[in-house]
Design a protein around this motif. Sequence first.
Motif, PDB file in Angstrom:
ATOM      1  N   SER A  10      44.414  42.329  38.204  1.00 36.31           N
ATOM      2  CA  SER A  10      45.426  42.810  37.256  1.00 36.31           C
ATOM      3  C   SER A  10      45.002  42.547  35.814  1.00 36.31           C
ATOM      4  O   SER A  10      45.267  43.365  34.923  1.00 36.31           O
ATOM      5  N   MET A  11      44.333  41.430  35.554  1.00 39.60           N
ATOM      6  CA  MET A  11      43.821  41.166  34.195  1.00 39.60           C
ATOM      7  C   MET A  11      42.749  42.181  33.820  1.00 39.60           C
ATOM      8  O   MET A  11      42.693  42.655  32.679  1.00 39.60           O
ATOM      9  N   GLY A  12      41.882  42.523  34.765  1.00 38.16           N
ATOM     10  CA  GLY A  12      40.870  43.551  34.505  1.00 38.16           C
ATOM     11  C   GLY A  12      41.498  44.898  34.214  1.00 38.16           C
ATOM     12  O   GLY A  12      41.068  45.626  33.315  1.00 38.16           O
ATOM     13  N   MET A  13      42.555  45.229  34.975  1.00 42.33           N
ATOM     14  CA  MET A  13      43.260  46.489  34.745  1.00 42.33           C
ATOM     15  C   MET A  13      43.902  46.490  33.358  1.00 42.33           C
ATOM     16  O   MET A  13      43.826  47.489  32.631  1.00 42.33           O
TER      17      MET A  13
ATOM     18  N   MET B  50      43.139  49.100  30.294  1.00 41.39           N
ATOM     19  CA  MET B  50      44.216  49.976  29.833  1.00 41.39           C
ATOM     20  C   MET B  50      44.627  49.703  28.384  1.00 41.39           C
ATOM     21  O   MET B  50      45.194  50.579  27.727  1.00 41.39           O
ATOM     22  N   LEU B  51      44.351  48.512  27.895  1.00 45.00           N
ATOM     23  CA  LEU B  51      44.816  48.108  26.565  1.00 45.00           C
ATOM     24  C   LEU B  51      44.360  49.028  25.431  1.00 45.00           C
ATOM     25  O   LEU B  51      45.178  49.371  24.558  1.00 45.00           O
ATOM     26  N   PRO B  52      43.097  49.471  25.382  1.00 42.21           N
ATOM     27  CA  PRO B  52      42.710  50.377  24.289  1.00 42.21           C
ATOM     28  C   PRO B  52      43.512  51.673  24.258  1.00 42.21           C
ATOM     29  O   PRO B  52      43.887  52.158  23.185  1.00 42.21           O
ATOM     30  N   MET B  53      43.826  52.226  25.422  1.00 42.23           N
ATOM     31  CA  MET B  53      44.612  53.458  25.440  1.00 42.23           C
ATOM     32  C   MET B  53      46.042  53.215  24.967  1.00 42.23           C
ATOM     33  O   MET B  53      46.648  54.073  24.328  1.00 42.23           O
ATOM     34  N   PHE B  54      46.594  52.040  25.272  1.00 43.17           N
ATOM     35  CA  PHE B  54      47.916  51.703  24.748  1.00 43.17           C
ATOM     36  C   PHE B  54      47.878  51.615  23.224  1.00 43.17           C
ATOM     37  O   PHE B  54      48.801  52.058  22.539  1.00 43.17           O
ATOM     38  N   PHE B  55      46.803  51.030  22.690  1.00 47.64           N
ATOM     39  CA  PHE B  55      46.677  50.946  21.231  1.00 47.64           C
ATOM     40  C   PHE B  55      46.578  52.341  20.621  1.00 47.64           C
ATOM     41  O   PHE B  55      47.180  52.607  19.581  1.00 47.64           O
TER      42      PHE B  55
ATOM     43  N   PHE C 211      42.293  48.750  39.284  1.00 53.21           N
ATOM     44  CA  PHE C 211      42.973  47.624  39.925  1.00 53.21           C
ATOM     45  C   PHE C 211      42.655  47.573  41.412  1.00 53.21           C
ATOM     46  O   PHE C 211      42.320  46.518  41.952  1.00 53.21           O
ATOM     47  N   PHE C 212      42.765  48.723  42.091  1.00 51.24           N
ATOM     48  CA  PHE C 212      42.526  48.732  43.537  1.00 51.24           C
ATOM     49  C   PHE C 212      41.063  48.470  43.880  1.00 51.24           C
ATOM     50  O   PHE C 212      40.758  47.858  44.914  1.00 51.24           O
ATOM     51  N   LEU C 213      40.146  48.912  43.018  1.00 51.40           N
ATOM     52  CA  LEU C 213      38.729  48.609  43.256  1.00 51.40           C
ATOM     53  C   LEU C 213      38.427  47.132  43.041  1.00 51.40           C
ATOM     54  O   LEU C 213      37.681  46.522  43.807  1.00 51.40           O
ATOM     55  N   LEU C 214      39.011  46.552  41.977  1.00 50.88           N
ATOM     56  CA  LEU C 214      38.762  45.136  41.704  1.00 50.88           C
ATOM     57  C   LEU C 214      39.458  44.228  42.701  1.00 50.88           C
ATOM     58  O   LEU C 214      39.017  43.099  42.937  1.00 50.88           O
ATOM     59  N   LYS C 215      40.572  44.671  43.269  1.00 51.89           N
ATOM     60  CA  LYS C 215      41.331  43.845  44.215  1.00 51.89           C
ATOM     61  C   LYS C 215      40.520  43.529  45.466  1.00 51.89           C
ATOM     62  O   LYS C 215      40.665  42.460  46.052  1.00 51.89           O
ATOM     63  N   HIS C 216      39.617  44.441  45.857  1.00 57.24           N
ATOM     64  CA  HIS C 216      38.794  44.196  47.039  1.00 57.24           C
ATOM     65  C   HIS C 216      37.743  43.121  46.786  1.00 57.24           C
ATOM     66  O   HIS C 216      37.336  42.428  47.726  1.00 57.24           O
ATOM     67  N   PHE C 217      37.311  42.969  45.534  1.00 59.91           N
ATOM     68  CA  PHE C 217      36.233  42.028  45.233  1.00 59.91           C
ATOM     69  C   PHE C 217      36.726  40.702  44.666  1.00 59.91           C
ATOM     70  O   PHE C 217      36.043  39.689  44.775  1.00 59.91           O
ATOM     71  N   THR C 218      37.888  40.692  44.024  1.00 64.24           N
ATOM     72  CA  THR C 218      38.402  39.468  43.399  1.00 64.24           C
ATOM     73  C   THR C 218      39.850  39.261  43.822  1.00 64.24           C
ATOM     74  O   THR C 218      40.408  40.011  44.623  1.00 64.24           O
ATOM     75  N   SER C 219      40.489  38.267  43.240  1.00 68.34           N
ATOM     76  CA  SER C 219      41.894  38.013  43.551  1.00 68.34           C
ATOM     77  C   SER C 219      42.776  39.039  42.835  1.00 68.34           C
ATOM     78  O   SER C 219      42.339  39.762  41.954  1.00 68.34           O
TER      79      SER C 219
ATOM     80  N   ILE D 254      46.709  58.646  30.639  1.00 73.12           N
ATOM     81  CA  ILE D 254      45.253  58.427  30.725  1.00 73.12           C
ATOM     82  C   ILE D 254      44.966  56.980  31.084  1.00 73.12           C
ATOM     83  O   ILE D 254      44.100  56.682  31.917  1.00 73.12           O
ATOM     84  N   ALA D 255      45.722  56.055  30.470  1.00 69.69           N
ATOM     85  CA  ALA D 255      45.545  54.634  30.776  1.00 69.69           C
ATOM     86  C   ALA D 255      45.871  54.355  32.237  1.00 69.69           C
ATOM     87  O   ALA D 255      45.157  53.598  32.914  1.00 69.69           O
ATOM     88  N   ALA D 256      46.941  54.967  32.743  1.00 72.64           N
ATOM     89  CA  ALA D 256      47.295  54.762  34.150  1.00 72.64           C
ATOM     90  C   ALA D 256      46.253  55.378  35.069  1.00 72.64           C
ATOM     91  O   ALA D 256      45.915  54.800  36.120  1.00 72.64           O
ATOM     92  N   ALA D 257      45.721  56.544  34.695  1.00 69.10           N
ATOM     93  CA  ALA D 257      44.708  57.199  35.524  1.00 69.10           C
ATOM     94  C   ALA D 257      43.427  56.386  35.586  1.00 69.10           C
ATOM     95  O   ALA D 257      42.690  56.445  36.577  1.00 69.10           O
ATOM     96  N   ILE D 258      43.137  55.617  34.559  1.00 64.32           N
ATOM     97  CA  ILE D 258      41.941  54.775  34.557  1.00 64.32           C
ATOM     98  C   ILE D 258      42.238  53.400  35.155  1.00 64.32           C
ATOM     99  O   ILE D 258      41.444  52.843  35.902  1.00 64.32           O
TER     100      ILE D 258
END
Length: 130
Positions: free
Chosen positions: A54-57, A61-66, A41-49, A32-36
């Motif tokens: 990767s930090m946004g991703m 994903m962190l809550p699902m890992f928890f 990541f690919f959407l944010l990569k177009h707008f930011t560095s 589920i974390a990977a699906a989200i």
Amino acid sequence: MASYISVPRDLTKVKSKVVLNLTKRQVICFSIAAAIGVPTFFLLKHFTSVSSASMGMIMIMLPMFFFGMYEKNGEPLEVILFHFIQANIIRPKKRIYETRNYYELLHRQAVAEEEIEKILRKYRKKETKR
């Protein structure tokens, strides 16, 4: 030289592993974390560095890992959060302790009996006058 394998004393705490030494719960939460996270990541990569994407991703994903990994006293994270919300938000923090004062109840009963006796005396006096 002998080699030893550690065996847990309580076998109820042993969980069956499904894939890559992960439990079924962990596999579901990670997928589920990977699906989200990956589309994010690919959407944010177009707008930011790439580093900020990767930090946004990671933050998404962190809550699902928890939810997949954290466990305390045999309870998963959502059960712990449910108990926390019940104790701190839904249920009142102050519980009022009420006692019954039986002496006060006896006093009220005695006062009520005296009033009844007064009323009966007045009624009997009226009956004797007639």
